[in-house]
Design an enzyme around this catalytic site. Structure first.
Site, PDB file in Angstrom:
ATOM      1  N   ARG A   1       0.906  -1.186  -0.013  1.00  0.00           N
ATOM      2  CA  ARG A   1       0.218   0.096   0.260  1.00  0.00           C
ATOM      3  C   ARG A   1       0.852   1.241  -0.011  1.00  0.00           C
ATOM      4  NH1 ARG A   1      -5.496   0.780   1.138  1.00  0.00           N
ATOM      5  NH2 ARG A   1      -5.748  -1.167   1.533  1.00  0.00           N
TER       6      ARG A   1
ATOM      7  N   GLU B   1      -2.658  -8.030   3.873  1.00  0.00           N
ATOM      8  CA  GLU B   1      -4.188  -7.473   4.272  1.00  0.00           C
ATOM      9  C   GLU B   1      -4.918  -8.815   3.841  1.00  0.00           C
ATOM     10  OE1 GLU B   1      -5.607  -3.878   2.654  1.00  0.00           O
ATOM     11  OE2 GLU B   1      -3.857  -3.058   3.368  1.00  0.00           O
TER      12      GLU B   1
ATOM     13  N   GLU C   1     -10.427  -0.677  -5.207  1.00  0.00           N
ATOM     14  CA  GLU C   1      -9.497   0.271  -4.207  1.00  0.00           C
ATOM     15  C   GLU C   1      -7.909   0.379  -4.972  1.00  0.00           C
ATOM     16  OE1 GLU C   1      -7.980   1.211   0.124  1.00  0.00           O
ATOM     17  OE2 GLU C   1      -9.458  -0.667  -0.273  1.00  0.00           O
TER      18      GLU C   1
ATOM     19  N   ASP D   1     -11.608   7.651 -11.239  1.00  0.00           N
ATOM     20  CA  ASP D   1     -11.823   9.032 -10.975  1.00  0.00           C
ATOM     21  C   ASP D   1     -10.699   9.867 -11.355  1.00  0.00           C
ATOM     22  OD1 ASP D   1     -12.817  11.221  -9.825  1.00  0.00           O
ATOM     23  OD2 ASP D   1     -11.840  11.079  -7.967  1.00  0.00           O
TER      24      ASP D   1
ATOM     25  N   HIS E   1     -18.934  -5.470   1.576  1.00  0.00           N
ATOM     26  CA  HIS E   1     -18.326  -6.247   0.449  1.00  0.00           C
ATOM     27  C   HIS E   1     -18.234  -5.639  -0.709  1.00  0.00           C
ATOM     28  CE1 HIS E   1     -18.209  -9.716   3.297  1.00  0.00           C
ATOM     29  NE2 HIS E   1     -19.306  -9.929   3.442  1.00  0.00           N
TER      30      HIS E   1
ATOM     31  N   CYS F   1     -16.740  -6.048  -3.324  1.00  0.00           N
ATOM     32  CA  CYS F   1     -16.953  -6.949  -4.471  1.00  0.00           C
ATOM     33  C   CYS F   1     -18.278  -7.087  -4.993  1.00  0.00           C
ATOM     34  CB  CYS F   1     -16.090  -8.266  -4.221  1.00  0.00           C
ATOM     35  SG  CYS F   1     -14.756  -8.011  -3.664  1.00  0.00           S
TER      36      CYS F   1
END
Length: 895
Positions: free
Chosen positions: A549, A582, A593, A650, A861, A863
């Site tokens: 990350r 994670e 993400e 975005d 969730h 997904c």
């Protein structure tokens, strides 16, 4: 002998009736140098006599007991074709042969012909019909097999006097139900060419030459005017082809304005309108047969007149036509060969926006009518409805006419990549397995686009908006999985609406793209498995990215760079992202993400790859960036992967970026949203009414600032600092300035970016299906967040329903959030703060019960767009817990 007896006489010598005219012809032997008008009249008289011989040879005088051996009514006469008759007519004229007087049974044709000849040139004949004769002729319209505007008005006036329109209705029924008659009707009068006008003014030196020219003119006229002419027999003679060769690619021989005036006069009468309807029902099957089996258009291009005339009927969209007549006509029209469709498109492109809209609505109403009146399903596909398919094919012609008639920019095209995108090493394996990679060179191109030499993306502004061609009822019943199959297989028996993407909305096309991407992913996975079996190596069937990350850019871009260099085909595998340390399993949410974090880092102004405009809130390529081209290639790969894996990004680019991705260069007009301040300045320069050179004192040298604040100069032309901008060259200055800003200054960066994008999408139908504004919607999602639509489509699970207390309080709370808080909620629940293509109503969110009242936060969730919501005891607690969850939500498996 009285006049009536004289009319009924079997035969008369040419001298008896036409001696004045024949005398005029003989005077050609004595050239009249000083009187061109007399020469012209002599030619017309000769032409008239030769035409009479021609009609005598082809139609006869009508008297069955005629003894003239050169009359078709004679018992022993041998029939001859039209060309032979024209040659023989010239010979008979030269020898002054016997000329029959028309029998009463043939007066309709003869007198109509004579009247039109006398109208065109009074010197052609001194024959006059009395009032009684005219009415006797005009009451008999059985001989009329084609129409002109004058004939229609003549019959209409006679019917109006008697208040009986049945003769006109019969004529319309006969002509409009006959392909031959309709093709021959409403022809434009051909103006004289320069050579013809010159020859009319020159000295008549040779009688034989004059006679040959008159014969040629008369033969041409007879080919056009005779109801039984060869051109009306669908191309048995070459005259029709010669007529078309003289026309421009967007012209036809029919007088369209005359057709419109005739329809305007006739369609106000209901009985006459019914005649048009019934005639179309009889006409269409024959036309479909002619086009399907007889190759009629290639033999007579004037056959296209038929479709031009019928489509001018303003009542085609009325309910009476929708049931039978219009569907049959559309089936016939859909059989037109490609060249005919292109000619029709070019013709209609000159029509006004209202005329284009009328034709578009005609076909749209038929599609909608058929869709609504039938129950289509996965077993009864709309693709199998012949009327809907035919109407869609006809609508395509109108669509391209709308494009061709709009504001076109066919010149400013981006250069193709110099180096081809490297092929996958798996191609060899596919060949070993007997499988060829389909569409290696990219998506298909519509044949009509190729024929016209224009693309949809070339059109800046169509005559009517593209959105009006979308048929929503059709989109609702279309089984996209089946349609996509037909699209890929490309069989002649099954029609795919993806071949006509203008009729589909963005949601439907996105679904087709989704199927294409998924099938390609599965294909890559299958090939990888087979490759592993052959090579004995364990290869990954997914595009797996394991990233930290805190170092997401370094990890992701390095990995993607290696894949792009070694085996670009791996980019077409399904993306699987794993964040180190994670617990999230990537079923779509982790990828969302990942893309969000990558975009945030890449477009950070501190990195310097893109510049940010505070006014427009848009990013643009930094022409002075220190990053190499490979970095921009990787960004293009990320953008392509987002589309390929159905993720919304975005990103904030001006529309010109998407136009450039679709192959168009940026122009001055694109500055309006890319750099509105500069656009306004250049626009004022173009519109300035004073002296530009003296008042503004600018040259063809411009300046820009690098990241360190240093001023750099650039010459738009060689020695630009010495070339002043004047009123005469200011448009060139504006065009060169725009070219530099949008294209040249960022050429290296954008080409690398586009190359990366095409590495992922080069085999996709993306470019075929979507326009630039739809590409932006596909990548960025909708900016309009309609939470009311989201509430209406949300489903519930685990004991909740829309009437549950907690659900009602949840929606009341969500609707009270600010715009920013709503975006945070979307981010928390779905992994992105944008609405998908089609709006939030297409999101299909699920709210599931996650136990009784508790202090735990809501979870999700991403997904599967599922919100796990505990049954909180009151609304205040619900609001507090929900706000905390959406504000501090980052990562996976973290409580």
């Amino acid at each position: 002998m009285n006049s009536d007896e004289k009319e009924d006489c079997e035969c008369a010598t040419p001298q008896a009736e036409t001696s004045p005219a024949r005398g005029a012809v003989r005077e050609q032997e004595e050239p009249d140098i000083e009187n061109p008008e007399a020469s012209r009249m002599k030619r017309a008289a000769a032409k008239h006599l030769i035409e009479r011989y021609y009609h005598q040879l082809t139609e006869g005088c009508g008297n069955e007991s005629c003894s003239n051996s050169w009359c078709a009514s004679s018992v022993g006469f041998s029939r001859m074709d039209n060309n032979a008759a024209a040659v023989k007519a010239l010979e008979l004229y030269k020898v002054n042969a016997k000329l029959c007087d028309p029998h009463p049974s043939k007066k309709g044709t003869a007198s109509t012909y004579l009247e039109s000849s006398a109208h065109s040139n009074s010197a052609c004949s001194n024959r006059k019909l009395n009032h009684k004769d005219v009415h006797a002729v005009r009451d008999n319209f059985k001989d009329i097999n084609y129409l002109t505007e004058e004939k229609v008005y003549e019959i209409l006036d006679i019917c109006g006097e008697k208040e009986d329109y049945s003769p006109l209705i019969r004529v319309i029924g006969r002509v409009f139900s006959s392909a031959e008659g309709l093709v021959q009707s409403f022809r434009r009068s051909k103006p004289h060419t320069k050579e013809e006008l010159k020859s009319l003014q020159e000295k008549d030196e040779d009688k034989d030459e004059d006679e040959k020219e008159a014969a040629a003119c008369s033969a041409t006229a007879m080919e056009e005017d005779s109801p039984t002419s060869s051109s009306s027999r669908l191309g048995e003679c070459s005259s029709g082809e010669n007529d078309v060769q003289k026309l421009a690619p967007d012209e036809v021989s029919v007088d369209i304005e005359a057709v419109r005036r005739v329809y305007e006069r006739l369609l106000s009468n209901e009985k006459i309108e019914a005649a048009f309807l019934n005639a179309l029902v009889y006409l269409s099957p024959n036309v479909e047969c002619d086009l399907t089996y007889h190759n009629v258009y290639s033999r007579d291009p004037n056959y296209l007149n038929l479709f031009v005339i019928v489509m001018e009927n303003n009542n085609l969209h009325s309910p009476e036509y929708l049931e039978i007549a219009l569907p049959q006509f559309c089936k016939a029209m859909s059989k037109l060969p490609l060249a005919a469709q292109a000619k029709l498109t070019r013709l209609w492109s000159h029509y006004s926006a209202e005329q284009i809209r009328r034709m578009m609505e005609t076909f749209q109403q038929l599609i909608t009518f058929k869709v609504i009146s039938n129950e289509f399903s996965s077993r009864n596909l709309v693709n199998d409805d012949d009327a809907v398919v035919a109407a869609t094919k006809c609508l395509k012609i109108v669509y391209y006419a709308n494009v061709l008639g709009g504001d076109l920019d066919t010149e400013n095209n981006e250069d193709e990549d110099e180096e081809p995108i490297p092929e996958s090493s798996e191609l060899t394996l596919q060949e070993l397995l007997g499988e060829e990679r389909r569409n290696k060179k990219g998506p298909r191109v519509d044949p009509l686009e190729t024929e016209l030499g224009v693309r949809t993306n070339d059109c800046r502004r169509p005559l009517i908006p593209f959105e009006e061609f979308v048929n929503e009822p059709l989109n609702e019943v279309l089984e996209m999985d089946k349609d996509y199959t037909f699209f890929k297989v490309e069989t002649e028996n099954k029609f795919s609406f993806m071949t006509c993407p203008f009729v589909l909305n963005a949601v439907t096309k996105n679904l087709g793209l989704y199927y294409d991407n998924r099938i390609r992913m599965y294909s890559e996975r299958r090939i990888t498995v087979l490759y592993s079996l052959v090579q004995g190596q364990q290869l990954n069937p997914y595009l797996r990215l394991k990233v930290r990350r805190d170092h997401i850019i370094d990890d992701a871009l390095v990995r993607l760079e290696m894949i792009a260099m070694e085996n670009p085909a791996d980019l077409k595998k399904q993306l699987y992202v794993e964040f180190e340390g994670e617990q999230g399993v990537d079923e779509g949410g982790v990828s969302k993400e990942f893309f969000q974090l990558v975009v945030e880092e890449i477009f950070n102004p501190d990195i310097g790859m893109f510049t940010y405009d505070e006014h427009t809130r848009l990013f643009w390529f930094n022409s002075s960036s220190f990053e190499n081209e490979g970095q921009y290639t990787l960004i293009g790969i990320v953008l392509g992967l987002a589309i390929y894996n159905n993720c919304i990004l975005d990103v904030h680019f001006p529309m010109v970026v998407y136009r450039k991705l679709m192959g168009k260069k940026g122009t001055f007009r694109d500055l309006a949203d890319a750099n509105p301040v500069l656009y306004q300045s250049l626009k004022e320069l173009v519109e300035y009414e004073g002296n530009v050179e003296e008042d503004m004192m600018i040259t063809f040298q411009i300046s820009e600032t690098d990241p360190f604040g240093n001023r750099l100069m650039y010459d738009l032309r060689e020695n630009g600092d010495k070339i002043p901008v004047t009123n005469e060259n200011r448009k060139d200055f504006v065009a060169l300035y725009s070219e530099y800003i949008l294209n040249k200054s960022v050429e290296k960066q954008f080409k690398a970016f586009r190359r990366g994008f095409h590495m992922v999408t080069n085999e996709s139908p993306l470019k075929y299906l979507f326009r630039p504004e739809e590409i932006e919607l596909l990548i960025c999602g909708s900016r309009n967040l309609d939470f009311q639509a989201l509430e209406e489509t949300t489903e519930y699970d685990g004991g909740y329903n829309k009437d549950s207390r907690i659900i009602k309080e949840f929606w009341e709370t969500l609707h009270s959030f600010s715009e920013e808080q709503k975006r945070l909620f979307l981010q928390f629940t779905t992994g992105t703060d944008r609405a998908p293509v089609g709006g939030l109503g297409k999101l299909k969110m699920i709210i599931a019960k996650n136990g009784p009242d508790t202090d735990r936060l809501p979870t999700s969730h991403t997904c599967f767009n599922v919100l796990l919501l505990p049954e909180y005891s009151n609304k205040d607690k619900l609001r507090e817990r929900l706000l905390k969850a959406i504000t501090y939500a980052k990562g996976f498996g973290m409580l």
